[in-house]
Design a protein around this motif. Structure first.
Motif, PDB file in Angstrom:
ATOM      1  N   GLU A  14      -2.084  -3.370  -0.389  1.00  0.00           N
ATOM      2  CA  GLU A  14      -0.847  -2.934  -1.036  1.00  0.00           C
ATOM      3  C   GLU A  14      -1.162  -2.381  -2.430  1.00  0.00           C
ATOM      4  O   GLU A  14      -1.906  -2.992  -3.179  1.00  0.00           O
ATOM      5  CB  GLU A  14       0.118  -4.119  -1.179  1.00  0.00           C
ATOM      6  CG  GLU A  14       0.300  -4.943   0.082  1.00  0.00           C
ATOM      7  CD  GLU A  14       1.018  -4.194   1.182  1.00  0.00           C
ATOM      8  OE1 GLU A  14       1.969  -3.452   0.871  1.00  0.00           O
ATOM      9  OE2 GLU A  14       0.621  -4.340   2.354  1.00  0.00           O
ATOM     10  N   LYS A  18      -3.573   4.613  -1.780  1.00  0.00           N
ATOM     11  CA  LYS A  18      -3.956   5.535  -0.688  1.00  0.00           C
ATOM     12  C   LYS A  18      -2.925   6.635  -0.467  1.00  0.00           C
ATOM     13  O   LYS A  18      -3.300   7.783  -0.276  1.00  0.00           O
ATOM     14  CB  LYS A  18      -4.246   4.832   0.650  1.00  0.00           C
ATOM     15  CG  LYS A  18      -3.541   3.693   0.852  1.00  0.00           C
ATOM     16  CD  LYS A  18      -3.626   2.983   2.125  1.00  0.00           C
ATOM     17  CE  LYS A  18      -2.346   2.232   2.232  1.00  0.00           C
ATOM     18  NZ  LYS A  18      -1.119   2.984   2.126  1.00  0.00           N
ATOM     19  N   SER A  19      -1.624   6.276  -0.529  1.00  0.00           N
ATOM     20  CA  SER A  19      -0.604   7.320  -0.307  1.00  0.00           C
ATOM     21  C   SER A  19      -0.731   8.412  -1.369  1.00  0.00           C
ATOM     22  O   SER A  19      -0.559   9.599  -1.073  1.00  0.00           O
ATOM     23  CB  SER A  19       0.804   6.721  -0.361  1.00  0.00           C
ATOM     24  OG  SER A  19       0.891   5.619   0.491  1.00  0.00           O
ATOM     25  N   THR A  20      -1.058   8.017  -2.590  1.00  0.00           N
ATOM     26  CA  THR A  20      -1.218   8.971  -3.690  1.00  0.00           C
ATOM     27  C   THR A  20      -2.351   9.958  -3.407  1.00  0.00           C
ATOM     28  O   THR A  20      -2.316  11.096  -3.872  1.00  0.00           O
ATOM     29  CB  THR A  20      -1.503   8.187  -5.002  1.00  0.00           C
ATOM     30  OG1 THR A  20      -0.466   7.232  -5.188  1.00  0.00           O
ATOM     31  CG2 THR A  20      -1.587   9.099  -6.205  1.00  0.00           C
ATOM     32  N   ARG A  99      -2.916   4.967   6.627  1.00  0.00           N
ATOM     33  CA  ARG A  99      -3.177   3.779   7.463  1.00  0.00           C
ATOM     34  C   ARG A  99      -3.400   4.170   8.920  1.00  0.00           C
ATOM     35  O   ARG A  99      -2.844   5.129   9.431  1.00  0.00           O
ATOM     36  CB  ARG A  99      -2.053   2.734   7.419  1.00  0.00           C
ATOM     37  CG  ARG A  99      -1.837   2.094   6.070  1.00  0.00           C
ATOM     38  CD  ARG A  99      -1.013   0.825   6.201  1.00  0.00           C
ATOM     39  NE  ARG A  99      -0.718   0.230   4.918  1.00  0.00           N
ATOM     40  CZ  ARG A  99      -1.574  -0.508   4.230  1.00  0.00           C
ATOM     41  NH1 ARG A  99      -2.750  -0.761   4.726  1.00  0.00           N
ATOM     42  NH2 ARG A  99      -1.266  -1.005   3.060  1.00  0.00           N
ATOM     43  N   THR A 104      -4.853  -2.846  11.150  1.00  0.00           N
ATOM     44  CA  THR A 104      -4.553  -3.935  12.085  1.00  0.00           C
ATOM     45  C   THR A 104      -5.635  -5.012  12.023  1.00  0.00           C
ATOM     46  O   THR A 104      -5.345  -6.211  12.034  1.00  0.00           O
ATOM     47  CB  THR A 104      -4.422  -3.390  13.523  1.00  0.00           C
ATOM     48  OG1 THR A 104      -3.428  -2.363  13.515  1.00  0.00           O
ATOM     49  CG2 THR A 104      -4.004  -4.475  14.494  1.00  0.00           C
ATOM     50  N   GLN A 108      -3.439  -7.987  10.675  1.00  0.00           N
ATOM     51  CA  GLN A 108      -3.151  -8.909  11.776  1.00  0.00           C
ATOM     52  C   GLN A 108      -4.381  -9.781  12.089  1.00  0.00           C
ATOM     53  O   GLN A 108      -4.236 -10.933  12.502  1.00  0.00           O
ATOM     54  CB  GLN A 108      -2.699  -8.134  13.016  1.00  0.00           C
ATOM     55  CG  GLN A 108      -1.237  -7.662  12.959  1.00  0.00           C
ATOM     56  CD  GLN A 108      -0.955  -6.634  11.882  1.00  0.00           C
ATOM     57  OE1 GLN A 108      -1.651  -5.637  11.773  1.00  0.00           O
ATOM     58  NE2 GLN A 108       0.044  -6.898  11.042  1.00  0.00           N
ATOM     59  N   ARG A 152       6.819  -0.738  -9.006  1.00  0.00           N
ATOM     60  CA  ARG A 152       7.527   0.247  -8.179  1.00  0.00           C
ATOM     61  C   ARG A 152       8.840  -0.283  -7.613  1.00  0.00           C
ATOM     62  O   ARG A 152       9.686   0.478  -7.185  1.00  0.00           O
ATOM     63  CB  ARG A 152       6.612   0.703  -7.040  1.00  0.00           C
ATOM     64  CG  ARG A 152       6.782   2.150  -6.731  1.00  0.00           C
ATOM     65  CD  ARG A 152       5.850   2.603  -5.689  1.00  0.00           C
ATOM     66  NE  ARG A 152       5.941   1.773  -4.499  1.00  0.00           N
ATOM     67  CZ  ARG A 152       5.351   2.087  -3.360  1.00  0.00           C
ATOM     68  NH1 ARG A 152       4.631   3.176  -3.285  1.00  0.00           N
ATOM     69  NH2 ARG A 152       5.461   1.331  -2.304  1.00  0.00           N
TER      70      ARG A 152
END
Ligand code: T5A
Length: 212
Positions: A14, A18-20, A99, A104, A108, A152
Motif C-alpha cells: 500500500e 506503483k500507480s504513480t 498489480r 496474490t 493472500q 490520501r
C-alpha cells in the motif's frame, strides 16, 4: 514480421507508488511506437470491476472470508486475462497492469497465510502458465506506505488490516523478487518521485531495450 506485445506489471504494498509510475512505463513504450493499454487488478473490465467492488467494500453485516477473497481475485484475473490482456498482446500492444498475480502471493499467501500450493493450483485453473514479461516491484517500508495512504484519505476493506499483515506482505514481495531476479526488478520506492521514475525507465531500458 508482426510486432510482439509485452506484458508489464507493477507491484508493491500500500502506498508504494506503483500507480504513480504507470504513466512512466506507458510513456516509455509509446515513445518507442507501441500502442499501450493500462489496466489494474482487481478490475480492468466491466465484470472484473464489479468483483473489485465486492473485494474492496467492507460489508457491515458479513465479512468476506479469506478463501472467498482468493477465489474472487482469480475470478477477476481470469476475466481480465482472457478478455483484455491476451487479445491486446495478440495485436502487438503493450499491456501495463497496476498489480497482478504477485499481489496474490503476497496478500493472500504471505498476508492471509493461505498455503502457496493452494494458490498455485487455483492459478493454474484461472490463468495457466500465463505470466508477465517483467514485473517492477516498488518497495517501501510499511510505515512509509501507510503515511502516504493516510495523507490520501479513507482506507478500503483490505487497507484496514493491521501493520503485521502489511509487514508479512512486504516480506512476501521481497522474498519472491530476490529469489526470481529475472522476473522481478526490485526498485527502491522511498526515493524522490523523479528518482523512482528514472529507476523505472532505467530498468525497462536495461531489461527490454534490446527487444524493442
Ligand atoms: N489485492 C490486489 C490483493 O489482496 N490481492 C491481489 O491479488 C490483488 C491484485 C487493491 C487492493 O487489493 C489488494 C491489494 C490492495 O489492498 P488499490 O486501491 O488498487 O486496491 O490499492 P493499491 O494497489 O494499494 O493502490 P494505491 O493507488 O492505493 O497505492 P499505490 O499504487 O501503491 O500508490 P500511489 O502511486 O497511488 O501513491 C500513493 C501516494 O503516494 C504518493 C502519491 O502521490 C500518492 O499520494 N507517492 C509518493 N510520495 C512521495 N515519494 C514518492 N516517490 C511517491 N510515489 C507516490
Amino acid at each position: 514480421m508482426a510486432q510482439r506485445g509485452f506484458f508489464i506489471t507493477l507491484e508493491g504494498g500500500e502506498g508504494s507508488g506503483k500507480s504513480t509510475q504507470v504513466p512512466v512505463v506507458a510513456d516509455f513504450f509509446r515513445q518507442r511506437g507501441y500502442d499501450v493499454v493500462c489496466t489494474r487488478e482487481p478490475g480492468g473490465t466491466k465484470l472484473a470491476e464489479q468483483i473489485r467492488s465486492v473485494l474492496l467494500t467492507k460489508d457491515p453485516d458479513e465479512d468476506l472470508c479469506d478463501k472467498s477473497e482468493l477465489l474472487l481475485m482469480y475470478a477477476a484475473r481470469a476475466q481480465l486475462v482472457e478478455t483484455l490482456i491476451k487479445p491486446s498482446l495478440a495485436q502487438g500492444k503493450v499491456v501495463i497492469s497496476d498489480r497482478f498475480d504477485l499481489s496474490t502471493l503476497a496478500y493472500q499467501g504471505a498476508g492471509r497465510g493461505i498455503p502457496l500450493a493452494e494458490i498455485a493450483a487455483l492459478r493454474q485453473v484461472a490463468i495457466g502458465d500465463f505470466a508477465p514479461d517483467l514485473t517492477l516491484l516498488l518497495d517501501v517500508p510499511v510505515e512509509v506506505g501507510m503515511a502516504r495512504m493516510r495523507a490520501r484519505g479513507k482506507a478500503d476493506r483490505i487497507e484496514q488490516a493491521g501493520t503485521a499483515f502489511f509487514e508479512r506482505i512486504r516480506t512476501g514481495f521481497r522474498e519472491y523478487a530476490l529469489s526470481h531476479p529475472d522476473e522481478v526488478a526490485l526498485i527502491d520506492g522511498t526515493q524522490e518521485l523523479a528518482q523512482v521514475s528514472a529507476a523505472v525507465t532505467q530498468v525497462l531500458t536495461e531489461r527490454l531495450g534490446a527487444q524493442l
